[in-house]
Scaffold this motif. Structure first.
Motif, PDB file in Angstrom:
ATOM      1  N   MET A 377      33.444  40.981  34.100  1.00 19.97           N
ATOM      2  CA  MET A 377      33.933  42.244  34.661  1.00 19.97           C
ATOM      3  C   MET A 377      34.559  42.009  36.023  1.00 19.97           C
ATOM      4  O   MET A 377      34.457  40.918  36.586  1.00 19.97           O
ATOM      5  CB  MET A 377      32.773  43.241  34.767  1.00 19.97           C
ATOM      6  N   ALA A 378      35.201  43.044  36.514  1.00 15.49           N
ATOM      7  CA  ALA A 378      35.883  42.932  37.810  1.00 15.49           C
ATOM      8  C   ALA A 378      34.865  42.859  38.944  1.00 15.49           C
ATOM      9  O   ALA A 378      33.767  43.415  38.879  1.00 15.49           O
ATOM     10  CB  ALA A 378      36.810  44.121  38.016  1.00 15.49           C
ATOM     11  N   CYS A 379      35.257  42.133  39.982  1.00 21.52           N
ATOM     12  CA  CYS A 379      34.394  41.995  41.159  1.00 21.52           C
ATOM     13  C   CYS A 379      34.283  43.343  41.895  1.00 21.52           C
ATOM     14  O   CYS A 379      35.281  44.031  42.113  1.00 21.52           O
ATOM     15  CB  CYS A 379      34.969  40.939  42.088  1.00 21.52           C
ATOM     16  N   ILE A 380      33.054  43.712  42.253  1.00 18.40           N
ATOM     17  CA  ILE A 380      32.828  44.970  42.966  1.00 18.40           C
ATOM     18  C   ILE A 380      32.646  44.743  44.466  1.00 18.40           C
ATOM     19  O   ILE A 380      32.343  45.679  45.211  1.00 18.40           O
ATOM     20  CB  ILE A 380      31.597  45.696  42.392  1.00 18.40           C
ATOM     21  N   ARG A 381      32.794  43.511  44.920  1.00 22.23           N
ATOM     22  CA  ARG A 381      32.712  43.161  46.352  1.00 22.23           C
ATOM     23  C   ARG A 381      31.370  43.575  46.975  1.00 22.23           C
ATOM     24  O   ARG A 381      31.315  44.186  48.033  1.00 22.23           O
ATOM     25  CB  ARG A 381      33.873  43.795  47.112  1.00 22.23           C
ATOM     26  N   CYS A 382      30.350  43.165  46.263  1.00 21.00           N
ATOM     27  CA  CYS A 382      29.001  43.492  46.759  1.00 21.00           C
ATOM     28  C   CYS A 382      28.496  42.480  47.782  1.00 21.00           C
ATOM     29  O   CYS A 382      27.478  42.726  48.450  1.00 21.00           O
ATOM     30  CB  CYS A 382      28.028  43.596  45.600  1.00 21.00           C
ATOM     31  N   SER A 383      29.133  41.317  47.867  1.00 25.60           N
ATOM     32  CA  SER A 383      28.791  40.225  48.792  1.00 25.60           C
ATOM     33  C   SER A 383      27.453  39.561  48.489  1.00 25.60           C
ATOM     34  O   SER A 383      26.930  38.816  49.315  1.00 25.60           O
ATOM     35  CB  SER A 383      28.796  40.706  50.246  1.00 25.60           C
ATOM     36  N   GLN A 396      33.429  34.764  46.854  1.00 26.79           N
ATOM     37  CA  GLN A 396      34.393  35.743  46.365  1.00 26.79           C
ATOM     38  C   GLN A 396      35.826  35.298  46.675  1.00 26.79           C
ATOM     39  O   GLN A 396      36.699  35.313  45.810  1.00 26.79           O
ATOM     40  CB  GLN A 396      34.104  37.102  47.009  1.00 26.79           C
ATOM     41  N   TRP A 400      38.911  34.022  44.006  1.00 28.01           N
ATOM     42  CA  TRP A 400      40.262  34.587  43.950  1.00 28.01           C
ATOM     43  C   TRP A 400      41.323  33.489  44.057  1.00 28.01           C
ATOM     44  O   TRP A 400      42.274  33.447  43.279  1.00 28.01           O
ATOM     45  CB  TRP A 400      40.450  35.597  45.096  1.00 28.01           C
ATOM     46  N   CYS A 428      25.431  37.471  40.505  1.00 23.22           N
ATOM     47  CA  CYS A 428      26.632  38.301  40.384  1.00 23.22           C
ATOM     48  C   CYS A 428      26.391  39.425  39.379  1.00 23.22           C
ATOM     49  O   CYS A 428      26.102  39.157  38.194  1.00 23.22           O
ATOM     50  CB  CYS A 428      27.823  37.456  39.936  1.00 23.22           C
ATOM     51  N   SER A 430      28.625  41.401  38.157  1.00 24.23           N
ATOM     52  CA  SER A 430      29.780  41.469  37.240  1.00 24.23           C
ATOM     53  C   SER A 430      29.809  40.297  36.266  1.00 24.23           C
ATOM     54  O   SER A 430      30.728  40.203  35.438  1.00 24.23           O
ATOM     55  CB  SER A 430      31.082  41.486  38.041  1.00 24.23           C
TER      56      SER A 430
END
Length: 844
Positions: A377-383, A396, A400, A428, A430
């Motif tokens: 799934m797409a990254c949700i930028r949760c860190s 992250q 990319w 992760c 995602s």
């Protein structure tokens, strides 16, 4: 302030950034002692099982090898050899699939074991304390030992780099990854040998402090090690908290010493060297027992195994052999075989993959035990990935750039510092397989670096070559200049001239003499004779000024072919007409006509044959009074040919249009003849054409030597003139055309053949055309036969008194040919006129 070593001795520990604590799952395999996996029927040994270059093969297919015998060799520190794990015969050296995430093949040596397990000669160092460290390091290299913790770095190279630069030796016994218990069972079952290997390392490195770092989830191993360590060994066993990935080299150094290894650097740069527990055990076996690295401890775990535990597996043992022997039952929906643990391991493409020096675990989980996620799934930028990264990276951002193949940015963000522990992918939400992206990017960067290094080496070689060539050129020029200077000095000292200058002067003098020489070179007699012969041949081959090519033979052949074609056409036409007449006439007179036609045809055939055989020597044809003739006029051949063609065309046209009833052949004045007999013009034309063709053929075959043409009283003729062949040919053609035209246009009713004045004849009798045609054919045949058979030397046909003729002329063949042509034309005319003779005679 206390030093680092004093702080360590007091028991101080440090921590590293990030880390996770997943389910350990170690109790599945650490409850039973290590077993022996046995000897398989086939061993597959990849040539490269470590970091560095592979060695050179020193065996061949068909060779019998013993256990512990080296199969490859190398002279550099980053190359370690491989050995035969058991005795047997080498059956193949070929490409086989190896234990690598790519699933690619590599060159392997295949051994068919003989189950004898016969050892070769081994070199042992039981008194290693009295040996030089360099000697022991070389023995470790020849034993093929590489780091057994997973990296596979050559141990000898690491020890050699740490000599004199290291003050702390760390033995890595953390074994932090879930499921793996190989080092745990090795320390429990062989703690004394592990400690002995540590002592050998201490003897080689001579550090100030030796540490054994072990996690607190291995109490039995800790007790076993403590029991084997004495106070004299100066070895400290340091227990650290359970945290993943505390077993990584850089993280363990940070935990135990507080020192941080710089980016893209090794621990030896900060005075620390680290070895694995399994590596220490292999060093002890190589130095004390003389056994090279031919086996290692492998953990067999996972719910799909019936018999779980740790085994001593020979290097090169196929994993399929271990799966079969220890009761592997594959999952029905998702069967998986993983090399390594659940976080850093990778799935194999098939089970025919061999055990190597860096293989420490075979994991066979079921679907519920270790879920298989096949979607991303797409990254949700949760860190979360950045929080648990033990190397303090930005997973992250790296993902990319790796996905975008922006490898420059990957290097800028220190991708090389990633230890591929899998902690980021573990947390992760995602479910992005981050480690896979990093591994692929690292491989691409490594390939690019190799290409750059190759290009740089090529550039350096080219520049070195150019410098060498320039240097050699300068040396040659200096050497030549020095030699010239020395020569001039020697000649000046001896009073002589410069030899080079003298030679140049002599050459110039010769050139000047050759340029000023005006006398023509002397030609040898043989050359002059050859030139004269060539000029004579050239002059002989050039035709005379007025000479022209003689094409008379080709013209005669073409004329003969035309005559034959006309004759065949006329004969076919005549036969067709006769057949039509035979079908239309049913009277008794018809049979007679047919007989006459047959007789005429037979007569013509005989006349043709006789004409071909009879040689005619001299023919004189006379038709009219001719005055004394002296011919010396040049006639244009082209104009004559055109005139002859026009005359022939007109003659044919007149022959087709004029109704001819009778023919009169005479050579003198003939009385008036009136004939009202109706003759078929087509039949007469056909008969005339046949007669002309046969007359031409007979005349062409008869050799004629002398011909005189006369038609009346002829005056005395003295001919001593050379006749031009072209003029004669033109005259003959004109005569033939006029004769044809006269014969076809004259409406003759009565025919009389005589050589004197003939009385007037009036005939009003109707002549039968068929009979006339037959009679004409018979007459023509007889006339031809009589003319051809008579050998005439000097024939004169005349109808009036002829003056005295004196002929003392040498006859030219060309003149004779012309005369023969004229005679043939007149003979044709006589034959045509004879066609009408017989019917008139019968009427009289």
């Amino acid at each position: 302030m206390l030093s680092i070593i004093e702080q360590i001795k007091q028991g101080k520990l440090w921590d590293f950034h990030g880390g996770i604590h997943p389910a350990e799952n170690k109790t599945l395999s650490n409850t039973q002692p290590i077993k022996t996996a046995g000897i398989p029927n086939e061993l597959v040994l990849p040539l490269k099982q470590h970091i560095g270059s592979r060695g050179d093969i020193i065996v061949n297919i068909g060779d019998h090898v013993l256990k512990g015998q080296p199969l490859t060799q190398g002279d550099i520190a980053m190359c370690v050899p491989i050995h035969a794990p058991s005795s047997g015969t080498i059956t193949a050296i070929e490409q086989r699939t190896t234990a690598h995430p790519s699933g690619l093949t590599d060159l392997c040596i295949v051994i068919a074991t003989d189950n004898q397990d016969t050892w070769c000669h081994a070199t042992q160092y039981p008194d290693y304390q009295d040996r030089d460290p360099a000697e022991l390091i070389e023995a470790i290299r020849l034993a093929g030992i590489a780091g057994l913790g997973g990296a596979g770095f050559p141990t000898a190279r690491k020890l050699q780099g740490g000599l004199g630069n290291v003050d702390i030796l760390i033995i890595n016994a953390a074994e932090c990854e879930p499921y793996i218990t190989a080092d745990d069972r090795l320390m429990q079952d062989y703690a004394d040998e592990v400690i002995e290997g540590v002592r050998i390392l201490r003897h080689i490195i001579a550090p100030k402090l030796t540490l054994i770092g072990i996690e607190d989830n291995k109490p039995e191993a800790i007790k076993a090690l403590e029991a084997c360590v004495s106070e004299d060994d100066n070895i400290i066993i340091r227990v650290i908290p359970t945290k993943y990935p505390s077993g990584s080299s850089k993280q363990l150094v940070k935990l135990l010493t507080g020192r941080e290894v710089p980016s893209q650097a090794r621990s030896t740069s900060i005075g620390v060297i680290m070895q694995n527990v399994g590596t220490a055990f292999a060093i002890k076996r190589a130095i004390v027992n003389g056994e090279p690295l031919i086996e290692r401890v492998v953990t067999l775990t996972g719910e799909a195994f019936k018999q779980r535990g740790n085994v001593f597996a020979l290097l090169g043992t196929p994993i399929a052999y271990l799966l079969e022997k220890f009761g592997y039952q594959a999952d029905k929906k998702h069967p998986r075989v993983i090399i390594g643990g659940s976080l850093m391991g990778f799935t194999l493409p098939h089970a025919n993959v061999p055990i190597t020096k860096i293989t420490n675990c075979i994991l066979t989980p079921k679907r519920k035990e270790l879920p298989l996620h096949t979607y991303e799934m797409a990254c949700i930028r949760c860190s979360a990935c950045a929080d648990v990264c033990p190397s303090s990276l930005l997973p992250q951002q790296l993902q990319w750039y790796a996905k975008d193949k922006n490898y420059d940015k990957c290097e800028e963000y220190n991708l090389s510092d990633c230890i591929e522990c899998g902690a980021c992918a573990y947390v992760c939400p995602s479910e992005i397989p981050l480690v896979q992206y990093y591994r692929q990017a690292k491989a691409e960067i490594w390939e690019r670096q190799q290409d750059e290094m190759s290009a740089e080496r090529a550039r350096q070689r080219f520049e070195a070559k150019q410098q060498r060539m320039e240097r050699d050129k300068a040396e040659r020029e200096n050497r030549f200049a020095k030699a010239a200077t020395d020569r001039r000095q020697n000649m000046a000292a001896s009073g002589g001239d410069d030899a080079v200058a003298a030679a140049i002067a002599r050459v110039k003098a010769k050139q000047a003499a050759a340029a000023t020489e005006t006398t023509a070179p002397t030609i040898k007699p043989a050359v002059a004779a050859a030139i004269a012969k060539a000029k004579a041949r050239q002059a002989a081959s050039v035709p005379e000024t007025n000479a022209e090519p003689d094409n008379s033979e080709m013209a005669a052949l073409r004329k003969q072919r035309k005559l034959q074609a006309r004759e065949q056409k006329a004969a076919k036409h005549a036969e067709l007409i006769q057949q039509q007449q035979a079908d239309s006439d049913q009277s008794p007179a018809q049979n007679t006509d047919k007989k006459d036609a047959v007789a005429a045809a037979v007569a013509r055939a005989k006349a043709r044959k006789a004409a071909q055989q009879a040689p005619v020597n001299d023919v004189t044809t006379d038709t009219a009074p001719v005055a004394e003739t002296n011919t010396d006029v040049a006639v244009d051949p082209k104009k004559a040919a055109v005139a002859a063609a026009v005359a022939r065309a007109k003659a044919r046209k007149a022959a087709q249009q004029a109704p001819v009833n009778d023919v009169t052949t005479d050579t003198a004045p003939v009385a008036e003849t009136n004939t009202n007999a109706a003759v078929d013009p087509k039949k007469a034309a056909v008969a005339a054409a046949v007669a002309r063709a046969k007359a031409r053929k007979a005349a062409q075959q008869a050799p004629v030597n002398d011909t005189t043409t006369d038609t009346a009283p002829v005056a005395e003729t003295n001919t001593d003139v050379a006749v031009d062949p072209k003029k004669a040919a033109v005259a003959a053609a004109v005569a033939r055309a006029k004769a044809r035209k006269a014969a076809q246009q004259a409406p003759v009713n009565d025919t009389t053949t005589d050589t004197a004045p003939v009385a007037e004849t009036n005939t009003d009798v109707a002549v039968d055309p068929k009979k006339a045609a037959v009679a004409a054919a018979v007459a023509r045949a007889k006339a031809r036969k009589a003319a051809q058979q008579a050998p005439v030397n000097d024939v004169t046909t005349d109808t009036a008194p002829v003056a005295e003729t004196n002929t003392d002329v040498a006859v030219d063949p060309k003149k004779a040919a012309v005369a023969a042509a004229v005679a043939r034309a007149k003979a044709r005319k006589a034959a045509q006129q004879a066609n009408k003779v017989q019917p008139n005679i019968e009427e009289e």
